[in-house]
Design a protein around this motif. Structure first.
Motif, PDB file in Angstrom:
ATOM      1  N   ASP A 322       0.969  -1.225   0.031  1.00  0.00           N
ATOM      2  CA  ASP A 322      -0.171   0.097  -0.188  1.00  0.00           C
ATOM      3  C   ASP A 322       1.083   0.934   0.418  1.00  0.00           C
ATOM      4  O   ASP A 322       2.305   0.932   0.569  1.00  0.00           O
ATOM      5  CB  ASP A 322      -1.125   0.268   0.825  1.00  0.00           C
ATOM      6  CG  ASP A 322      -2.404   0.728   1.133  1.00  0.00           C
ATOM      7  OD1 ASP A 322      -2.260   1.811  -0.496  1.00  0.00           O
ATOM      8  OD2 ASP A 322      -2.864   0.201   1.270  1.00  0.00           O
ATOM      9  N   ARG A 324       0.141   5.299   1.625  1.00  0.00           N
ATOM     10  CA  ARG A 324      -0.536   6.220   1.280  1.00  0.00           C
ATOM     11  C   ARG A 324       0.450   7.942   0.741  1.00  0.00           C
ATOM     12  O   ARG A 324       1.322   8.059   1.812  1.00  0.00           O
ATOM     13  CB  ARG A 324      -0.253   6.911   2.607  1.00  0.00           C
ATOM     14  CG  ARG A 324      -1.673   5.222   3.268  1.00  0.00           C
ATOM     15  CD  ARG A 324      -3.045   5.949   2.891  1.00  0.00           C
ATOM     16  NE  ARG A 324      -3.753   4.442   3.206  1.00  0.00           N
ATOM     17  CZ  ARG A 324      -4.601   3.859   2.758  1.00  0.00           C
ATOM     18  NH1 ARG A 324      -4.481   3.164   1.346  1.00  0.00           N
ATOM     19  NH2 ARG A 324      -5.213   3.276   3.478  1.00  0.00           N
ATOM     20  N   ALA A 403      -3.240  12.111  12.165  1.00  0.00           N
ATOM     21  CA  ALA A 403      -3.488  11.165  11.179  1.00  0.00           C
ATOM     22  C   ALA A 403      -2.985   9.663  10.777  1.00  0.00           C
ATOM     23  O   ALA A 403      -3.479   8.702  10.290  1.00  0.00           O
ATOM     24  CB  ALA A 403      -4.795  11.761  10.194  1.00  0.00           C
ATOM     25  N   ALA A 404      -1.775  10.326   9.786  1.00  0.00           N
ATOM     26  CA  ALA A 404      -0.808   9.338   8.958  1.00  0.00           C
ATOM     27  C   ALA A 404      -0.411   8.370   9.812  1.00  0.00           C
ATOM     28  O   ALA A 404       0.189   7.234  10.143  1.00  0.00           O
ATOM     29  CB  ALA A 404      -0.254  10.084   8.316  1.00  0.00           C
ATOM     30  N   ARG A 406      -1.552   7.641  13.270  1.00  0.00           N
ATOM     31  CA  ARG A 406      -2.370   6.291  14.003  1.00  0.00           C
ATOM     32  C   ARG A 406      -2.834   5.628  12.470  1.00  0.00           C
ATOM     33  O   ARG A 406      -2.823   4.325  12.558  1.00  0.00           O
ATOM     34  CB  ARG A 406      -3.727   7.718  14.064  1.00  0.00           C
ATOM     35  CG  ARG A 406      -3.687   8.324  15.272  1.00  0.00           C
ATOM     36  CD  ARG A 406      -4.706   8.590  16.105  1.00  0.00           C
ATOM     37  NE  ARG A 406      -5.552   9.117  14.709  1.00  0.00           N
ATOM     38  CZ  ARG A 406      -5.306  10.478  14.774  1.00  0.00           C
ATOM     39  NH1 ARG A 406      -4.894  11.565  15.724  1.00  0.00           N
ATOM     40  NH2 ARG A 406      -6.679  11.207  13.912  1.00  0.00           N
ATOM     41  N   GLU A 407      -2.584   5.702  11.029  1.00  0.00           N
ATOM     42  CA  GLU A 407      -2.979   5.408  10.488  1.00  0.00           C
ATOM     43  C   GLU A 407      -1.682   3.731  10.145  1.00  0.00           C
ATOM     44  O   GLU A 407      -1.917   2.757   9.629  1.00  0.00           O
ATOM     45  CB  GLU A 407      -3.378   5.912   9.256  1.00  0.00           C
ATOM     46  CG  GLU A 407      -3.338   5.044   7.830  1.00  0.00           C
ATOM     47  CD  GLU A 407      -4.045   5.448   6.466  1.00  0.00           C
ATOM     48  OE1 GLU A 407      -4.777   4.964   5.330  1.00  0.00           O
ATOM     49  OE2 GLU A 407      -3.943   6.835   6.291  1.00  0.00           O
ATOM     50  N   SER A 408      -0.221   4.237  10.051  1.00  0.00           N
ATOM     51  CA  SER A 408       0.765   3.534  10.133  1.00  0.00           C
ATOM     52  C   SER A 408       0.532   2.197  11.337  1.00  0.00           C
ATOM     53  O   SER A 408       1.255   1.467  11.320  1.00  0.00           O
ATOM     54  CB  SER A 408       2.068   4.315  10.059  1.00  0.00           C
ATOM     55  OG  SER A 408       1.923   4.909  11.240  1.00  0.00           O
ATOM     56  N   ALA A 410      -2.024   1.817  12.719  1.00  0.00           N
ATOM     57  CA  ALA A 410      -2.636   0.814  12.475  1.00  0.00           C
ATOM     58  C   ALA A 410      -2.302  -0.235  11.558  1.00  0.00           C
ATOM     59  O   ALA A 410      -2.985  -1.553  11.982  1.00  0.00           O
ATOM     60  CB  ALA A 410      -3.736   1.351  12.077  1.00  0.00           C
ATOM     61  N   PHE A 411      -1.588  -0.464  10.671  1.00  0.00           N
ATOM     62  CA  PHE A 411      -0.582  -1.434  10.174  1.00  0.00           C
ATOM     63  C   PHE A 411      -0.125  -2.186  10.144  1.00  0.00           C
ATOM     64  O   PHE A 411       0.180  -3.004  10.585  1.00  0.00           O
ATOM     65  CB  PHE A 411      -0.383  -0.400   8.793  1.00  0.00           C
ATOM     66  CG  PHE A 411      -0.704   0.117   7.714  1.00  0.00           C
ATOM     67  CD1 PHE A 411      -1.869  -1.269   6.160  1.00  0.00           C
ATOM     68  CD2 PHE A 411      -1.526   1.361   7.540  1.00  0.00           C
ATOM     69  CE1 PHE A 411      -2.295  -0.182   5.280  1.00  0.00           C
ATOM     70  CE2 PHE A 411      -1.910   1.539   6.250  1.00  0.00           C
ATOM     71  CZ  PHE A 411      -2.359   0.789   5.234  1.00  0.00           C
ATOM     72  N   CYS A 419       5.952   0.367   8.276  1.00  0.00           N
ATOM     73  CA  CYS A 419       5.756   1.970   7.435  1.00  0.00           C
ATOM     74  C   CYS A 419       7.048   2.263   7.559  1.00  0.00           C
ATOM     75  O   CYS A 419       7.619   2.793   8.492  1.00  0.00           O
ATOM     76  CB  CYS A 419       4.338   2.358   7.940  1.00  0.00           C
ATOM     77  SG  CYS A 419       3.251   1.952   7.559  1.00  0.00           S
TER      78      CYS A 419
END
Length: 615
Positions: A322, A324, A403-404, A406-408, A410-411, A419
């Motif tokens: 993925d 982002r 947000a970036a 938190r998203e990383s 989560a991955f 990430c």
């Protein structure tokens, strides 16, 4: 191998001469005034009798073969020369069939050994020189011409081609190869010249590892074969008892001899080894090394399959899964900048990024000022832009959106992914997500195991979140994570409860204890470590995981074949023994019945080696 071929040729000659003698005897033609059946008695019966006596003396126990010389001698005493010769002939044919089936079982692997070239074209000092493959060292640059066999394992440096991998994988179609792709020794370059870097040479190459494993194949190690021989021994003793009883009741010695002729355990003793060796022959066509029939027999009793994760159910290497993006950069632009900066990197994630760019034909630019920060990331100048890649720790003083982050996170938590953040000219531009990916047929294989009533279990050293994600994708119901090598071994012992037997499937050094201690084990032979492959009962040479379910099916088919061989052989013997006891069957006719029974076993088993295979 040469001695086996010679032995096989000698047996074939003896079979032909013995058959000719029996045919002449059947036609009533004598040789120098003597029944022609004596040709079979002398050429087949005498050597078998000597070998049987020698074997029993060495092992100090009764063997099933003892009934053959007893029957042969009694038949000769009664003047039933044809029956005596036929019994001897059948045993010779049985031995010949075992050798033939064994050779067929080794054939797929033996073919690999003959494919190894003797020399290779190596680039040294700006020139191409031919040297023996034994002199190739890791790191050498080799040139492989169209139509040549690839001499060692390595990676293509320059050129594109198609490679015939059928001898290793069973694939019917050639596989396209390009720069960065791995190539395997023993496979055939079909299309064009390419250069490659040698990575595994000598005894470490896939070809030589297969040769070493092939030398360990021995179907006679299977306990079920020894058990069949013990059954045949008791059957032979029972035959003597029945024959004595028939003689005592009828007073007719010819009836008793006919009972022995029909009762001879030739077909019975062939029932198990021919089926097992035919199964091994079937597997060898698909690049599977089964070290002994013992493994096939045990696999048929397995109710649970325990899998390692990394390198077994997954490919064992990171892939870009993925991207982002942030700001003005598109997905392709961000990949191009990041991959260009990683061109000089030796990090697995950097290599995975470059591999992805090459596969997607994303053009790269030259980079300068390349700097590696150990454990953190890299920085470089690409097309005048300062590009930095790495962990958040490398991004001090840079504004990365919450947000970036938190998203990383989560991955990482949910998918076990890594990430890498990307900065361009000091500004956050996005992040790249890398993770190990599932093997193509992994889910299909797990589903097939369920259909075969085999319960799947995941044993891994990875954290629970990653393990549960993989298990969910594969529908594996039972998961154990955070396991050290010894923990895996102990967990296997706990899974072995009551009638449940477990097969362990793994690939690495950390699986070796579990592989060695499991009821039966399989190792991935390509990606797997030497320790893992040496610890396993079965080796999948090309790491194709769908072959796991194929092997379970194969083991079940082999056992069914053995049971059908034994049942039909016993049924034939039973009815014709009754006919012999009532004087409705002569010794000569009984010997013909016997050979028909033996031929059925051979044909029934041999069908398994060719009539069914990997879908």
């Amino acid at each position: 191998m040469k001695s086996k071929r010679n032995s096989s040729a000698e047996l074939t000659a003896l079979c032909v001469l013995s058959a000719a003698g029996l045919l002449l005897s059947l036609m009533g033609i004598s040789v120098v005034g003597i029944d022609a059946a004596w040709i079979a008695i002398l050429l087949s019966g005498v050597p078998f009798t000597v070998e049987t006596i020698r074997s029993m003396a060495e092992q100090k126990r009764l063997r099933s073969g003892f009934l053959v010389p007893v029957t042969m001698v009694l038949a000769i005493v009664l003047g039933e020369y044809f029956a005596a010769g036929m019994v001897a002939f059948i045993m010779l044919v049985a031995h010949r069939v075992e050798l033939m089936t064994e050779r067929h079982a080794h054939e797929g692997v033996a073919r690999l050994t003959s494919l190894t070239p003797q020399t290779a074209h190596v680039l040294r000092g700006g020139k191409t020189v031919d040297i023996p493959i034994e002199e190739i060292t890791v790191g050498d640059t080799l040139s492989v011409l169209a139509g040549e066999t690839i001499p060692v394992d390595g990676v293509i440096l320059e050129g594109q081609t198609s490679v015939d991998q059928s001898v290793m994988t069973g694939e019917s179609m050639p596989v396209d190869k390009k720069e960065g792709d791995a190539v395997i020794s023993g496979t055939l370059n079909q299309f064009a010249v390419f250069t490659m870097r040698a990575e595994h040479v000598g005894q470490d190459s896939a070809m030589q590892r297969m040769v070493q494993l092939a030398e360990q194949i021995d179907a006679e190690k299977a306990p079920i074969i020894g058990q069949a021989d013990r059954w045949a021994t008791w059957l032979s003793i029972a035959a003597l008892v029945v024959a004595v009883a028939v003689y005592a009741i009828t007073g007719d010695p010819s009836r008793a001899v006919t009972v022995l002729v029909v009762f001879c355990p030739c077909a019975f003793t062939m029932a198990t080894p021919t089926a097992i060796l035919a199964g091994m022959a079937n597997a060898s066509k698909y690049g599977i090394i089964i070290r002994s029939g013992d493994a096939l027999e045990r696999l048929s009793h397995v109710t649970k399959a325990a899998f390692d994760k990394t390198g077994t159910l997954t490919y064992g290497k990171p892939e870009l899964i993925d991207v982002r993006c942030e700001g003005a950069y598109s997905r392709e632009q961000l990949i191009a900048l990041a991959a260009s900066a990683e061109q000089s990197s030796e990090h697995p994630l950097g290599k995975a990024l470059l591999r992805h760019a090459q596969e997607k034909n994303i053009p790269l630019s030259d980079c300068t000022d390349f700097v590696v920060s150990a454990g953190l990331g890299v920085s470089a100048t690409v097309d005048g832009h300062a590009v930095r890649l790495g962990k958040p720790e490398l991004m001090e003083g840079v504004d990365i959106p919450d947000a970036a982050r938190r998203e990383s996170d989560a991955f990482g938590t949910e998918k076990g992914a890594s990430c890498i953040f990307v900065l361009v000219d000091g500004t956050y531009a996005g992040f790249l997500v890398f993770a190990d990916t599932l093997r193509v047929h992994a889910r299909q294989m797990i589903i097939r195991l369920k259909e075969l009533h085999v319960h799947s279990v995941l044993l891994t050293g990875d954290r629970a979140s990653t393990a549960n994600t993989i298990a969910g994708q594969l529908t594996i119901p039972e998961v154990y994570a955070d396991l050290l090598p010894e923990d895996k071994m102990n967990r296997l012992a706990q899974l072995e409860t009551g009638k449940d037997h477990v097969c362990m499937v793994g690939d690495g050094v950390n699986d070796s204890l579990a592989l060695k201690s499991a009821y039966v084990s399989m190792a991935m032979g390509g990606i797997g470590s030497d320790i893992a492959t040496n610890s396993a009962d079965i080796v999948l040479v090309d790491d194709e995981v769908r072959k796991v379910s194929y092997l379970f099916q194969l083991s079940q088919k082999v056992m069914k074949k053995i049971k059908s061989n034994v049942f039909i052989t016993m049924s034939i013997n039973f009815w014709f023994i009754l006919l012999a006891a009532f004087g409705l069957l002569s010794a000569a006719e009984g010997s013909i019945v016997h050979i028909i029974s033996a031929l059925f076993v051979v044909l029934n088993s041999s069908a398994l080696s060719t009539a069914w295979g990997l879908d």
